[in-house]
Design a protein around this motif. Structure first.
Motif, PDB file in Angstrom:
ATOM      1  N   MET A   9       5.543  10.608  -0.841  1.00 22.72           N
ATOM      2  CA  MET A   9       5.719  10.397   0.613  1.00 22.72           C
ATOM      3  C   MET A   9       5.405  11.687   1.372  1.00 22.72           C
ATOM      4  SD  MET A   9       6.792   7.366   1.409  1.00 22.72           S
ATOM      5  CE  MET A   9       7.276   7.867   3.036  1.00 22.72           C
ATOM      6  N   VAL A  10       5.897  12.810   0.845  1.00 27.97           N
ATOM      7  CA  VAL A  10       5.657  14.111   1.487  1.00 27.97           C
ATOM      8  C   VAL A  10       4.153  14.371   1.532  1.00 27.97           C
ATOM      9  CG1 VAL A  10       5.971  16.608   1.247  1.00 27.97           C
ATOM     10  CG2 VAL A  10       7.892  15.069   0.846  1.00 27.97           C
ATOM     11  N   LEU A  11       3.477  14.106   0.405  1.00 26.09           N
ATOM     12  CA  LEU A  11       2.033  14.320   0.321  1.00 26.09           C
ATOM     13  C   LEU A  11       1.285  13.442   1.321  1.00 26.09           C
ATOM     14  CD1 LEU A  11      -0.241  15.744  -1.268  1.00 26.09           C
ATOM     15  CD2 LEU A  11      -0.268  13.796  -2.803  1.00 26.09           C
ATOM     16  N   ILE A  12       1.677  12.164   1.377  1.00 27.35           N
ATOM     17  CA  ILE A  12       1.041  11.230   2.323  1.00 27.35           C
ATOM     18  C   ILE A  12       1.235  11.734   3.757  1.00 27.35           C
ATOM     19  CG2 ILE A  12       1.448   8.955   3.399  1.00 27.35           C
ATOM     20  CD1 ILE A  12      -0.389   8.552   1.203  1.00 27.35           C
ATOM     21  N   SER A  13       2.442  12.244   4.059  1.00 25.97           N
ATOM     22  CA  SER A  13       2.725  12.744   5.409  1.00 25.97           C
ATOM     23  C   SER A  13       1.816  13.910   5.748  1.00 25.97           C
ATOM     24  CB  SER A  13       4.189  13.171   5.519  1.00 25.97           C
ATOM     25  OG  SER A  13       5.026  12.073   5.266  1.00 25.97           O
ATOM     26  N   ILE A  14       1.611  14.813   4.774  1.00 22.24           N
ATOM     27  CA  ILE A  14       0.735  15.971   4.992  1.00 22.24           C
ATOM     28  C   ILE A  14      -0.699  15.497   5.230  1.00 22.24           C
ATOM     29  CG2 ILE A  14      -0.265  18.035   3.904  1.00 22.24           C
ATOM     30  CD1 ILE A  14       2.514  18.245   2.390  1.00 22.24           C
ATOM     31  N   LEU A  15      -1.135  14.527   4.385  1.00 19.45           N
ATOM     32  CA  LEU A  15      -2.485  13.976   4.547  1.00 19.45           C
ATOM     33  C   LEU A  15      -2.632  13.304   5.916  1.00 19.45           C
ATOM     34  CD1 LEU A  15      -3.150  12.333   1.073  1.00 19.45           C
ATOM     35  CD2 LEU A  15      -4.435  14.203   2.090  1.00 19.45           C
ATOM     36  N   GLN A 293       6.089   1.329  -9.935  1.00 22.75           N
ATOM     37  CA  GLN A 293       5.899   2.664  -9.343  1.00 22.75           C
ATOM     38  C   GLN A 293       4.542   2.754  -8.657  1.00 22.75           C
ATOM     39  OE1 GLN A 293       6.471   6.096 -11.879  1.00 22.75           O
ATOM     40  NE2 GLN A 293       8.329   5.233 -12.737  1.00 22.75           N
ATOM     41  N   GLN A 294       3.499   2.295  -9.359  1.00 19.66           N
ATOM     42  CA  GLN A 294       2.154   2.398  -8.790  1.00 19.66           C
ATOM     43  C   GLN A 294       1.968   1.438  -7.623  1.00 19.66           C
ATOM     44  OE1 GLN A 294      -0.250   4.774  -9.428  1.00 19.66           O
ATOM     45  NE2 GLN A 294      -1.049   3.856  -7.549  1.00 19.66           N
ATOM     46  N   PHE A 295       2.573   0.253  -7.707  1.00 19.22           N
ATOM     47  CA  PHE A 295       2.450  -0.708  -6.603  1.00 19.22           C
ATOM     48  C   PHE A 295       3.032  -0.102  -5.322  1.00 19.22           C
ATOM     49  CE2 PHE A 295       3.733  -4.321  -3.952  1.00 19.22           C
ATOM     50  CZ  PHE A 295       2.547  -5.053  -3.921  1.00 19.22           C
ATOM     51  N   ALA A 296       4.211   0.510  -5.436  1.00 23.55           N
ATOM     52  CA  ALA A 296       4.850   1.139  -4.267  1.00 23.55           C
ATOM     53  C   ALA A 296       3.942   2.229  -3.683  1.00 23.55           C
ATOM     54  CB  ALA A 296       6.208   1.714  -4.659  1.00 23.55           C
ATOM     55  N   LYS A 297       3.394   3.069  -4.548  1.00 27.30           N
ATOM     56  CA  LYS A 297       2.503   4.146  -4.073  1.00 27.30           C
ATOM     57  C   LYS A 297       1.265   3.575  -3.387  1.00 27.30           C
ATOM     58  CE  LYS A 297       3.592   7.671  -7.544  1.00 27.30           C
ATOM     59  NZ  LYS A 297       3.057   8.415  -8.701  1.00 27.30           N
ATOM     60  N   SER A 298       0.686   2.551  -4.002  1.00 28.19           N
ATOM     61  CA  SER A 298      -0.547   1.970  -3.446  1.00 28.19           C
ATOM     62  C   SER A 298      -0.277   1.240  -2.130  1.00 28.19           C
ATOM     63  CB  SER A 298      -1.200   1.029  -4.465  1.00 28.19           C
ATOM     64  OG  SER A 298      -1.655   1.761  -5.593  1.00 28.19           O
ATOM     65  N   MET A 299       0.900   0.635  -1.989  1.00 32.00           N
ATOM     66  CA  MET A 299       1.255  -0.034  -0.724  1.00 32.00           C
ATOM     67  C   MET A 299       1.421   0.998   0.397  1.00 32.00           C
ATOM     68  SD  MET A 299       1.265  -3.350  -0.768  1.00 32.00           S
ATOM     69  CE  MET A 299       2.307  -3.865   0.600  1.00 32.00           C
ATOM     70  N   ILE A 300       2.026   2.135   0.076  1.00 27.24           N
ATOM     71  CA  ILE A 300       2.179   3.200   1.080  1.00 27.24           C
ATOM     72  C   ILE A 300       0.795   3.692   1.513  1.00 27.24           C
ATOM     73  CG2 ILE A 300       2.983   5.578   1.449  1.00 27.24           C
ATOM     74  CD1 ILE A 300       5.356   4.828  -0.508  1.00 27.24           C
ATOM     75  N   LYS A 301      -0.070   3.861   0.525  1.00 27.20           N
ATOM     76  CA  LYS A 301      -1.433   4.347   0.800  1.00 27.20           C
ATOM     77  C   LYS A 301      -2.207   3.326   1.631  1.00 27.20           C
ATOM     78  CE  LYS A 301      -5.235   6.178  -2.012  1.00 27.20           C
ATOM     79  NZ  LYS A 301      -5.655   6.344  -3.422  1.00 27.20           N
ATOM     80  N   MET A 302      -2.093   2.042   1.270  1.00 28.51           N
ATOM     81  CA  MET A 302      -2.785   1.004   2.030  1.00 28.51           C
ATOM     82  C   MET A 302      -2.253   0.924   3.460  1.00 28.51           C
ATOM     83  SD  MET A 302      -3.057  -3.111   1.440  1.00 28.51           S
ATOM     84  CE  MET A 302      -1.508  -3.425   2.285  1.00 28.51           C
ATOM     85  N   GLY A 303      -0.942   1.080   3.612  1.00 29.90           N
ATOM     86  CA  GLY A 303      -0.328   1.020   4.941  1.00 29.90           C
ATOM     87  C   GLY A 303      -0.747   2.161   5.840  1.00 29.90           C
ATOM     88  N   ASN A 304      -1.423   3.141   5.261  1.00 24.32           N
ATOM     89  CA  ASN A 304      -1.864   4.306   6.022  1.00 24.32           C
ATOM     90  C   ASN A 304      -3.359   4.249   6.358  1.00 24.32           C
ATOM     91  OD1 ASN A 304      -0.448   6.691   7.010  1.00 24.32           O
ATOM     92  ND2 ASN A 304      -2.025   7.841   5.957  1.00 24.32           N
ATOM     93  N   ILE A 305      -3.976   3.063   6.206  1.00 20.99           N
ATOM     94  CA  ILE A 305      -5.395   2.949   6.560  1.00 20.99           C
ATOM     95  C   ILE A 305      -5.544   2.970   8.082  1.00 20.99           C
ATOM     96  CG2 ILE A 305      -7.466   1.499   6.452  1.00 20.99           C
ATOM     97  CD1 ILE A 305      -6.379   0.302   3.825  1.00 20.99           C
ATOM     98  N   THR A 306      -6.172   4.023   8.564  1.00 25.18           N
ATOM     99  CA  THR A 306      -6.485   4.251  10.000  1.00 25.18           C
ATOM    100  C   THR A 306      -5.508   3.604  10.985  1.00 25.18           C
ATOM    101  OG1 THR A 306      -8.080   2.419   9.916  1.00 25.18           O
ATOM    102  CG2 THR A 306      -8.959   4.631   9.598  1.00 25.18           C
ATOM    103  N   PRO A 307      -4.230   3.988  10.951  1.00 27.63           N
ATOM    104  CA  PRO A 307      -3.302   3.430  11.938  1.00 27.63           C
ATOM    105  C   PRO A 307      -3.572   4.000  13.331  1.00 27.63           C
ATOM    106  CG  PRO A 307      -2.218   5.171  10.695  1.00 27.63           C
ATOM    107  CD  PRO A 307      -3.591   5.002  10.097  1.00 27.63           C
TER     108      PRO A 307
END
Length: 324
Positions: A9-15, A293-307
């Motif tokens: 989550m921290v990494l996604i926030s930085i990205l 674990q991977q599904f949760a990570k991938s859902m977070i990543k998908m939810g971050n597509i060009t918001p």
């Protein structure tokens, strides 16, 4: 597991910051502290009445994010200059759950008018649906805003289709910043929900235009499917994507692929067409925790597509139409 997801989550926030957008789970803590609870309680009531709605709400979030990013464009009805995405090939006669989103939005508008976006409702409802079906939990980054338009052509072109080739689907994922691991993990959402006969009929009768069935589909399973999915007619007849545990979010989807019982061509190709995806299928079939674990990570990543964030877009009062 919790620690690795927190670090992720921290990494996604930085990205996200680097991309000029910033989503974070505490976005509504001050402006609408009850937001998550309100979404969760409506979803729980609806899914208790109709278990299949969990899969429908999860799918809405996918079909939203893959078009113009996670901006609730899928929820817009046609009107004025807007041509709704609801009429696209992937959504027509199959996308559902719109009334549930209306219900959630109405409940939120009573408590926190024009505060919580329809795009964030979709992201939260997808997570809550997964949890209610027995799947993993994750912190949903929030702060998306709603689009001012829809893209019918984007919906027709960008959403992976059941009969697309392996390479076509992988390309559609990559164009959205998702990789081959996300492709396999997110396909695991087919552990719940239904598919229509029209989505897999060609596998039963005429797979490659030669009048022969698809031999990568277990033939006794195919024989069970044919009576309700005839050569013509019955297009809308529904079949469980995972006949083993159709309402439980688990890893039996991957176990099915290994024994040639993936219902859609786009499912079975994960096991038959690529060495890397075949290995991932085997790993998730053997280890449900790893899949979760991977599904949760991938859902977070998908939810971050060009918001849409900041001042872009708007917070719609009614999810089906832009504010007048």
């Amino acid at each position: 597991m919790t620690h690795s997801i927190t670090m992720f989550m921290v990494l996604i926030s930085i990205l996200a910051l680097a991309n000029g957008s910033y989503l974070y789970p505490q976005f509504y803590d001050r402006s609408c502290p009850q937001a998550k609870q309100i979404v969760q309680s409506v979803v729980a009531k609806v899914v208790a009445k109709e278990a299949h709605m969990a899969a429908s709400l999860l799918r809405l979030h996918f079909h939203d994010c893959f078009v113009k990013g996670c901006d609730a464009s899928i929820l817009l009805d046609s009107g004025g200059s807007i041509i709704s995405e609801k009429g696209s090939v992937p959504n027509r006669n199959s996308a559902r759950g719109f009334e549930v989103v209306d219900q959630i939005k109405a409940a939120l508008e009573k408590v926190c008018p024009q505060t919580v976006s329809c795009a964030d409702i979709l992201a939260l409802a997808a997570r809550d649906s997964t949890v209610l079906a027995g799947g993993p939990n994750w912190e949903v980054p929030l702060g998306r805003r709603d689009s001012l338009g829809a893209s019918l052509s984007g919906s027709n072109q960008n959403i992976p289709a059941p009969n697309n080739t392996f390479q076509t689907i992988l390309t559609k994922f990559k164009l959205k910043g998702l990789d081959i691991v996300d492709f396999v993990a997110l396909s695991g959402s087919h552990t719940i929900g239904n598919a229509r006969c029209t989505s897999f009929r060609q596998r039963l009768y005429n797979n490659s235009g030669n009048g022969q069935p698809d031999l990568s589909l277990d033939q006794s399973y195919a024989a069970k499917l044919r009576p309700n999915c005839p050569r013509s007619g019955g297009d809308q007849n529904l079949f469980f994507l995972d006949p083993v545990s159709p309402r439980k979010f688990d890893n039996s989807y991957y176990k099915n692929l290994i024994v040639s019982k993936g219902l859609l061509s786009s499912d079975e190709i994960l096991f038959t067409q690529n060495q890397q995806t075949m290995q991932l299928v085997k790993q998730y079939a053997a280890n449900q925790e790893l899949f979760f674990q991977q599904f949760a990570k991938s859902m977070i990543k998908m939810g971050n597509i060009t918001p849409l964030t900041g001042k872009r877009g708007q917070i719609r009062k009614i999810c089906r139409k832009v504010n007048g």
